[in-house]
Motif scaffolding. Structure first.
Motif: not given
Length: 76
Positions: A47-58
């Motif tokens: 789980v990562f977080e983008t600069k725009a505070k969106k969650q990115l799940t890989i």
């Protein structure tokens, strides 16, 4: 026979650090912050977080590289 648990997680990702993440279809996500893992259908997901505070799940099965990004804090 004794069961030996083998962990394939060497702790290579540091929480709150920023990374560039590439997946096997050629997509690259730049400057995402690693926040940890979560379970999805019993499988660990990154789980990562983008600069725009969106969650990115890989899904680690489709993950091809991670490149640590230097931040202003690291440069000081």
């Amino acid at each position: 026979m004794r069961r030996v648990d083998i962990s394939y997680d060497d702790g290579i990702l540091n929480k709150e650090s920023k990374y560039m993440v590439g997946v096997n279809d050629g997509m690259v996500f730049k400057k995402v912050k690693y926040v940890g893992t979560k379970l999805f259908n019993g499988k660990k997901m990154l789980v990562f977080e983008t600069k725009a505070k969106k969650q990115l799940t890989i899904n680690p099965s489709f993950h091809t590289f991670t490149l640590e990004q230097k931040t202003k804090k690291d440069k000081e």
